[in-house]
Design an enzyme around this catalytic site. Structure first.
Site, PDB file in Angstrom:
ATOM      1  N   CYS A 175       0.785  -1.233   0.000  1.00 14.46           N
ATOM      2  CA  CYS A 175       0.000   0.000   0.000  1.00 14.46           C
ATOM      3  C   CYS A 175       0.819   1.287   0.000  1.00 14.46           C
ATOM      4  CB  CYS A 175      -1.043  -0.021   1.117  1.00 14.46           C
ATOM      5  SG  CYS A 175      -0.583  -0.878   2.610  1.00 14.46           S
ATOM      6  N   ARG A 209       7.370 -11.192   4.971  1.00 14.85           N
ATOM      7  CA  ARG A 209       7.100 -10.985   6.391  1.00 14.85           C
ATOM      8  C   ARG A 209       7.881 -12.024   7.191  1.00 14.85           C
ATOM      9  NH1 ARG A 209       0.528  -9.819   6.116  1.00 14.85           N
ATOM     10  NH2 ARG A 209       0.718  -8.074   4.646  1.00 14.85           N
ATOM     11  N   ASP A 246      -2.958  -7.638  -5.353  1.00 19.24           N
ATOM     12  CA  ASP A 246      -3.242  -6.465  -4.541  1.00 19.24           C
ATOM     13  C   ASP A 246      -3.652  -5.291  -5.414  1.00 19.24           C
ATOM     14  OD1 ASP A 246      -3.460  -5.214  -2.151  1.00 19.24           O
ATOM     15  OD2 ASP A 246      -1.324  -4.963  -1.794  1.00 19.24           O
ATOM     16  N   GLN A 280       0.774 -11.010  -3.507  1.00 15.28           N
ATOM     17  CA  GLN A 280      -0.635 -10.633  -3.353  1.00 15.28           C
ATOM     18  C   GLN A 280      -1.227 -10.182  -4.689  1.00 15.28           C
ATOM     19  OE1 GLN A 280      -0.076  -7.566  -0.297  1.00 15.28           O
ATOM     20  NE2 GLN A 280      -1.178  -8.860   1.139  1.00 15.28           N
ATOM     21  N   HIS A 309      -8.253  -0.559  -0.014  1.00 18.97           N
ATOM     22  CA  HIS A 309      -7.299  -1.666  -0.166  1.00 18.97           C
ATOM     23  C   HIS A 309      -8.115  -2.908  -0.489  1.00 18.97           C
ATOM     24  CE1 HIS A 309      -4.200   0.450   2.523  1.00 18.97           C
ATOM     25  NE2 HIS A 309      -5.315   1.141   2.724  1.00 18.97           N
ATOM     26  N   LYS A 330     -12.747  -3.438   7.549  1.00 21.07           N
ATOM     27  CA  LYS A 330     -12.623  -4.228   6.315  1.00 21.07           C
ATOM     28  C   LYS A 330     -13.770  -5.213   6.183  1.00 21.07           C
ATOM     29  CE  LYS A 330      -9.427  -7.508   8.524  1.00 21.07           C
ATOM     30  NZ  LYS A 330      -8.175  -8.268   8.397  1.00 21.07           N
ATOM     31  N   HIS A 332      -5.304  -1.013  -5.068  1.00 22.28           N
ATOM     32  CA  HIS A 332      -5.775   0.110  -4.258  1.00 22.28           C
ATOM     33  C   HIS A 332      -6.557   1.052  -5.147  1.00 22.28           C
ATOM     34  CE1 HIS A 332      -2.436  -1.586  -1.943  1.00 22.28           C
ATOM     35  NE2 HIS A 332      -3.189  -1.258  -0.906  1.00 22.28           N
TER      36      HIS A 332
END
Length: 670
Positions: free
Chosen positions: A360, A389, A409, A407, A542, A496, A411
């Site tokens: 992000c 991570r 992912d 991901q 997100h 979320k 946004h």
């Protein structure tokens, strides 16, 4: 004169009960059937012991086995309590720590006596038998309120150093609850918040099973002593337990780690702990999913970008992630100074870089390049973003929990008046994707603000309301979709929506999310020029659908038990010969299929056809085309489908090629 309390019931009626009465008394007053069935009580929404006296006027809801969620939590909590009592009776000198309920049972952590080693699975049958004896004794579970110092003194006297340490960290002056098994003063006693059932006999002695033993550090810290953790599963009755054990057996057959090895999809090893070595077959699945997702996001108006792996630590400080995720981030110096005499050294003043744990902040940086107008919004930025991570070794689990992952992912930067429409559109996109991939059932849940969070209450009120409104507008806030609100489970910067898929054997997996965030755009100085000519803060949504490719592929492997739909299968067709005279024809068949984009292998080995069929079935190949001399002469094939009850179907080569090519097309291209 006896003081009376007004107790309001769910049907709207009100009963007056004398001070000192309990929910059990109310149940008995209503009728003997309810008195027997009632397990606990909800007092003003709080779950409590059914024998705990009322403290004033109250709203009362009696909990029975029909309230399965609450009942299961109570039962599992009690089974953990009884496990601890059984272990201490069988193995004097064992120290107890804590034992919570879990999603399918319970566990308890123990410090074995110094004269014996850790517990093993050989100990479990005897412990189970002792637990059944305690249940049969039907001892009352009695709640007592103690002072902190008295609890500490008791545990120190008993040699319970772990409990004594823990109780001193509870707030001074706060009443402490202890639960006693039985009414005698020397009966077994444990520190516990509760609630519990009225007595041990409320449990079904055939509805639990101890399953395994593992090691666990006290308070999860490797610097602390290693404890023995005993796990169990527990249900309301034996029928539920038996059904669970069948699911457990089926889950073992579907284990993605086992199937991944058998199907040559991937492996993991210590040289890259927590990261995946994808083999050609496994990476074919990845590539098909990636291509599918790209087509879906392209048609939904996303722009795909790519951002760096390493970013300056100051960026993570600014975003707020450094304070929340620092311990889980891989950090490296920006530069390593070098001296001729001593070799490379690390300077304490060296700038730090970090491998990104999420995408992000990088997407905000891309958004901030150039001035954005309200006409540019919504701007949907997508990335197959690789993240890292530093998960603890003990938390890693195949593809489901890794250190390096990618991901799907994105946004969405938008105006406030666009949020509901964008979330609605995402709900529709997620629905298409999950159904295309074979998941007909899913639940949607709204995770609300946690105690520790950034942003004002006003902003959180807006964000939660917008997500709720979008799901209502999409027609998904219904019982059919398992709609539920989860207090305290949002991210530190945003509430979320969560998608929980149900797989082929009834397990649920939390995968996709969409979060409505006003915090990160503010912290990272994102803005757009509105119609009034002034700078305004964009809202940042997100969102992900797979969550991560690694975990989602693991879920797919287990959902399909390795028997992927044709478009996802690494090897879609094997052409196998009965006799060597058909080798040339088998190669022709394979060439025809390959020309239509089919992933095809040939098996020309001098082996019996039944052997070949069995081997390719174990490898989960969806289609087997068997050819012999007759098929070569007649330009036909004998088709076998994996898992089909029909042994084989004869058809012309042209017909087979056309049918297979049509079936192998991805769902979004049909």
């Amino acid at each position: 004169m006896t003081k009376m309390f007004k107790i309001s019931l769910p049907d709207g009626s009100v009963r007056e009960m004398p001070e000192g009465s309990t929910p059990a008394d109310v149940a008995a007053a209503i009728g003997p059937g309810l008195a027997k069935a009632a397990l606990a009580a909800k007092i003003d929404g709080e779950l409590r012991d059914i024998t705990r006296p009322f403290e004033g006027d109250a709203q009362l809801a009696l909990v029975t086995a029909r309230d399965e969620k609450d009942a299961l939590e109570l039962f599992r909590h009690d089974f953990a309590h009884i496990l601890a009592e059984a272990v201490q009776k069988l193995f004097p000198g064992t120290q107890i720590t804590f034992g919570p309920a879990t999603d399918d049972g319970f566990y308890y952590d123990f410090a074995p006596a110094p004269d014996r080693g850790p517990f093993t699975e050989e100990d479990l049958p005897a412990i189970e038998e002792e637990m059944r004896r305690i249940i049969a004794a039907d001892e009352p579970l009695v709640r007592e309120v103690w002072q902190r110092e008295d609890v500490r003194a008791l545990f120190e006297k008993q040699g319970e150093q772990f409990k004594a340490e823990w109780v001193m960290e509870l707030p001074e002056g706060e009443p402490i609850t202890m639960y006693r098994s039985g009414s005698k003063q020397d009966s077994w006693l444990d520190l516990c918040r509760g609630p519990h059932l009225a007595s041990t006999g409320k449990l079904d002695p055939q509805a639990f099973k101890l399953t395994r033993v593992s090691g666990a550090y006290w308070r999860g810290d490797p610097k602390n002593p290693m404890l023995s953790r005993i796990y169990g599963t527990a249900w309301l009755n034996k029928k539920q337990l038996d059904a669970y054990l069948v699911r457990l057996e089926e889950a073992a057959k579907r284990d993605h780690r086992k199937l991944g090895q058998e199907m040559d999809l991937f492996h993991m090893q210590a040289e890259a702990h927590g990261s995946v070595f994808w083999h050609a077959n496994g990476y074919l699945i990845w590539r098909e999913l990636e291509a599918y997702m790209r087509r879906r996001i392209d048609e939904a108006g996303y722009r795909e970008i790519k951002t760096p792996q390493l970013m300056d630590a100051r960026q993570w400080e600014k975003s707020g992630h450094w304070g929340k995720y620092r311990e889980n981030m891989f950090v490296v110096p920006d530069e390593i100074p070098n001296t001729e005499d001593e070799g490379p050294v690390l300077s304490g003043d060296a700038d730090l870089m970090a491998l990104k744990p999420m995408n992000c902040p990088a997407h905000v940086i891309v958004f901030n390049q150039g001035i954005k107008s309200y006409r540019d919004l919504p701007l949907r930025l997508y990335e197959n973003g690789s993240c890292h991570r530093n998960e603890p070794h003990g938390a890693l689990h195949g593809l489901m929990r890794v250190r390096q992952f990618t991901q799907d992912d994105a946004h969405i930067f938008c105006r406030e008046d666009q949020i509901v429409a964008e979330v609605q559109a995402f709900c529709a996109l997620a629905d298409r994707v999950y159904k295309d991939l074979g998941f007909e059932g899913y639940a949607i849940k709204l995770a609300l603000r946690p105690d520790q969070r950034f942003g004002s209450d006003e902003d959180w009120d807006k964000a939660e309301g917008e997500l709720r409104d979008a799901v209502v507008a999409a027609g998904l806030a219904t019982e059919e979709y398992g709609w539920e609100e989860l207090p305290g489970e949002g991210a530190f910067y945003a509430p979320k929506l969560e998608w929980h898929l149900t797989d082929a054997i009834g397990r649920t997996w939390q995968v996709g999310t969409i979060q409505s965030d006003r915090v990160l755009p503010h912290r990272l100085d994102a803005s757009y020029i509105a119609e009034d000519g002034q700078k305004h803060l964009p809202i940042m949504l997100h969102r992900a659908i797979f969550g991560s490719y690694e975990r989602f592929i693991g879920i797919l492997i287990e959902h399909y038990a390795g028997k992927f739909p044709l478009w996802l299968a690494p090897v879609q067709v094997v052409v196998a010969t009965i006799v060597s005279d058909a080798d040339d024809y088998a190669l022709q068949v394979a060439a025809r299929l390959a020309a239509r984009g089919i992933r095809v292998d040939t098996d020309l080995r001098n082996e019996k056809i039944n052997y070949k069929v069995r081997e390719h079935s174990l490898a989960k190949v969806p289609l087997l085309l068997v050819v012999g001399k007759r098929e070569a002469d007649e330009q036909t094939v004998a088709l076998r489908r994996l898992g089909s009850e029909e042994r084989q179907v004869a058809m012309s080569l042209d017909e087979a090629v056309s049918m297979i090519a049509a079936d192998a097309v991805a769902p979004d291209l049909r």
